[in-house]
Design a protein around this motif. Structure first.
Motif, PDB file in Angstrom:
ATOM      1  N   UNK A   1       0.858  -1.175   0.000  1.00 57.06           N
ATOM      2  CA  UNK A   1       0.000   0.000   0.000  1.00 57.06           C
ATOM      3  C   UNK A   1       0.901   1.234   0.000  1.00 57.06           C
ATOM      4  N   UNK A   2       0.934   1.962  -1.106  1.00 61.40           N
ATOM      5  CA  UNK A   2       1.838   3.118  -1.179  1.00 61.40           C
ATOM      6  C   UNK A   2       1.484   4.210  -0.181  1.00 61.40           C
ATOM      7  N   UNK A   3       0.250   4.231   0.312  1.00 60.45           N
ATOM      8  CA  UNK A   3      -0.139   5.259   1.257  1.00 60.45           C
ATOM      9  C   UNK A   3       0.490   5.042   2.625  1.00 60.45           C
ATOM     10  N   UNK A   4       0.840   3.793   2.934  1.00 60.91           N
ATOM     11  CA  UNK A   4       1.457   3.513   4.228  1.00 60.91           C
ATOM     12  C   UNK A   4       2.821   4.174   4.339  1.00 60.91           C
ATOM     13  N   UNK A   5       3.643   4.011   3.309  1.00 62.90           N
ATOM     14  CA  UNK A   5       4.984   4.594   3.319  1.00 62.90           C
ATOM     15  C   UNK A   5       5.497   4.687   1.885  1.00 62.90           C
ATOM     16  N   UNK A   6       5.321   5.849   1.246  1.00 61.58           N
ATOM     17  CA  UNK A   6       5.717   5.992  -0.163  1.00 61.58           C
ATOM     18  C   UNK A   6       7.188   5.675  -0.424  1.00 61.58           C
ATOM     19  N   UNK A   7       8.078   6.007   0.512  1.00 60.44           N
ATOM     20  CA  UNK A   7       9.505   5.757   0.306  1.00 60.44           C
ATOM     21  C   UNK A   7       9.816   4.264   0.342  1.00 60.44           C
TER      22      UNK A   7
ATOM     23  N   UNK B   1       7.702   1.967  -0.438  1.00 61.86           N
ATOM     24  CA  UNK B   1       7.090   1.462  -1.665  1.00 61.86           C
ATOM     25  C   UNK B   1       8.065   1.621  -2.826  1.00 61.86           C
ATOM     26  N   UNK B   2       8.659   2.786  -2.925  1.00 64.36           N
ATOM     27  CA  UNK B   2       9.623   3.050  -4.000  1.00 64.36           C
ATOM     28  C   UNK B   2      10.842   2.149  -3.861  1.00 64.36           C
ATOM     29  N   UNK B   3      11.331   1.966  -2.667  1.00 64.55           N
ATOM     30  CA  UNK B   3      12.492   1.118  -2.432  1.00 64.55           C
ATOM     31  C   UNK B   3      12.166  -0.348  -2.752  1.00 64.55           C
ATOM     32  N   UNK B   4      10.962  -0.756  -2.426  1.00 63.37           N
ATOM     33  CA  UNK B   4      10.561  -2.153  -2.617  1.00 63.37           C
ATOM     34  C   UNK B   4      10.418  -2.518  -4.092  1.00 63.37           C
ATOM     35  N   UNK B   5       9.777  -1.670  -4.882  1.00 63.99           N
ATOM     36  CA  UNK B   5       9.524  -1.964  -6.289  1.00 63.99           C
ATOM     37  C   UNK B   5      10.487  -1.256  -7.241  1.00 63.99           C
ATOM     38  N   UNK B   6      11.326  -0.382  -6.705  1.00 66.29           N
ATOM     39  CA  UNK B   6      12.288   0.389  -7.497  1.00 66.29           C
ATOM     40  C   UNK B   6      11.610   1.337  -8.470  1.00 66.29           C
ATOM     41  N   UNK B   7      10.413   1.783  -8.120  1.00 65.18           N
ATOM     42  CA  UNK B   7       9.728   2.796  -8.922  1.00 65.18           C
ATOM     43  C   UNK B   7       8.711   3.507  -8.028  1.00 65.18           C
ATOM     44  N   UNK B   8       8.349   4.703  -8.433  1.00 59.23           N
ATOM     45  CA  UNK B   8       7.378   5.477  -7.659  1.00 59.23           C
ATOM     46  C   UNK B   8       5.977   4.930  -7.879  1.00 59.23           C
ATOM     47  N   UNK B   9       5.060   5.383  -7.061  1.00 60.27           N
ATOM     48  CA  UNK B   9       3.662   4.974  -7.201  1.00 60.27           C
ATOM     49  C   UNK B   9       3.110   5.393  -8.563  1.00 60.27           C
ATOM     50  N   UNK B  10       3.451   6.601  -9.012  1.00 59.57           N
ATOM     51  CA  UNK B  10       2.968   7.075 -10.315  1.00 59.57           C
ATOM     52  C   UNK B  10       3.504   6.222 -11.464  1.00 59.57           C
TER      53      UNK B  10
ATOM     54  N   UNK C   1       3.140  -6.342  -8.929  1.00 60.81           N
ATOM     55  CA  UNK C   1       4.030  -6.025  -7.806  1.00 60.81           C
ATOM     56  C   UNK C   1       5.031  -7.155  -7.569  1.00 60.81           C
ATOM     57  N   UNK C   2       4.547  -8.390  -7.551  1.00 61.90           N
ATOM     58  CA  UNK C   2       5.434  -9.526  -7.307  1.00 61.90           C
ATOM     59  C   UNK C   2       6.467  -9.644  -8.420  1.00 61.90           C
ATOM     60  N   UNK C   3       6.029  -9.477  -9.663  1.00 64.09           N
ATOM     61  CA  UNK C   3       6.953  -9.579 -10.789  1.00 64.09           C
ATOM     62  C   UNK C   3       8.008  -8.477 -10.738  1.00 64.09           C
ATOM     63  N   UNK C   4       7.601  -7.252 -10.431  1.00 62.58           N
ATOM     64  CA  UNK C   4       8.568  -6.161 -10.349  1.00 62.58           C
ATOM     65  C   UNK C   4       9.563  -6.395  -9.216  1.00 62.58           C
ATOM     66  N   UNK C   5       9.082  -6.910  -8.094  1.00 62.50           N
ATOM     67  CA  UNK C   5       9.976  -7.226  -6.982  1.00 62.50           C
ATOM     68  C   UNK C   5      10.976  -8.310  -7.399  1.00 62.50           C
ATOM     69  N   UNK C   6      10.470  -9.307  -8.114  1.00 59.00           N
ATOM     70  CA  UNK C   6      11.326 -10.386  -8.608  1.00 59.00           C
ATOM     71  C   UNK C   6      12.397  -9.839  -9.554  1.00 59.00           C
ATOM     72  N   UNK C   7      12.002  -8.978 -10.475  1.00 59.70           N
ATOM     73  CA  UNK C   7      12.950  -8.404 -11.429  1.00 59.70           C
ATOM     74  C   UNK C   7      13.940  -7.455 -10.752  1.00 59.70           C
ATOM     75  N   UNK C   8      13.475  -6.724  -9.740  1.00 54.65           N
ATOM     76  CA  UNK C   8      14.327  -5.733  -9.081  1.00 54.65           C
ATOM     77  C   UNK C   8      15.360  -6.373  -8.156  1.00 54.65           C
ATOM     78  N   UNK C   9      14.994  -7.488  -7.523  1.00 55.25           N
ATOM     79  CA  UNK C   9      15.863  -8.054  -6.487  1.00 55.25           C
ATOM     80  C   UNK C   9      16.409  -9.424  -6.813  1.00 55.25           C
TER      81      UNK C   9
END
Length: 154
Positions: free
Chosen positions: A43-49, A51-60, A91-99
């Protein structure tokens, strides 16, 4: 009516009743299948930073990509079960690709079975490729071979 016919009719009535009871029970169990399953997600509203660190991209950026791939990765719910949300699959795929996390790690993080992750990650990668092909400067054969290679190692 003879006694054997009476017994046969009685057994038939009982069997028909049991079939109806089992059908109703099956409908209830299918309807409640996903109610006990809690799938994860960010949930990007919980902590936008975070969120960005987790998926390597901003919410937008995520929303822009999601709108482009949504129609390609969305599945229909069935009588047997509800489909995984397409947003969660991305989200899962982006996390997989990022990490490069293993499917087991992603399973624990998102509470989605690794066999499901193994099925949809290549599909989502292909959808991302198709919608962003004009921006990607890697040969398609090389990219798909690398995805297949990484997928087969996990």
């Amino acid at each position: 009516m003879s006694s054997s016919e009476l017994v046969r009719v009685g057994i038939q009535i009982i069997c028909e009743h049991l079939i109806e009871v089992l059908k109703e029970e099956l409908k209830r169990s299918r309807k409640n299948y996903r109610e006990d399953v809690d799938v994860g997600g960010l949930d990007p509203l919980e902590d936008p930073e975070s969120y960005r660190n987790h998926l390597r991209m901003s919410e937008n950026q995520f929303e822009e990509l999601y709108e482009k791939v949504k129609s390609k990765i969305e599945k229909q719910n069935t009588i047997m079960r509800e489909a995984l949300p397409s947003r969660l699959k991305l989200q899962i795929t982006l996390r997989y690709l990022a990490t490069g996390d293993t499917y087991g790690t992603l399973e624990a993080l998102y509470r989605v079975p690794r066999c499901s992750i193994g099925r949809f990650v290549p599909e989502v990668c292909k959808a991302i490729w198709e919608v962003l092909e004009e921006y990607i400067k890697v040969s398609r054969t090389n990219l798909l071979n690398n995805i297949y290679l990484v997928h087969s190692l996990t």
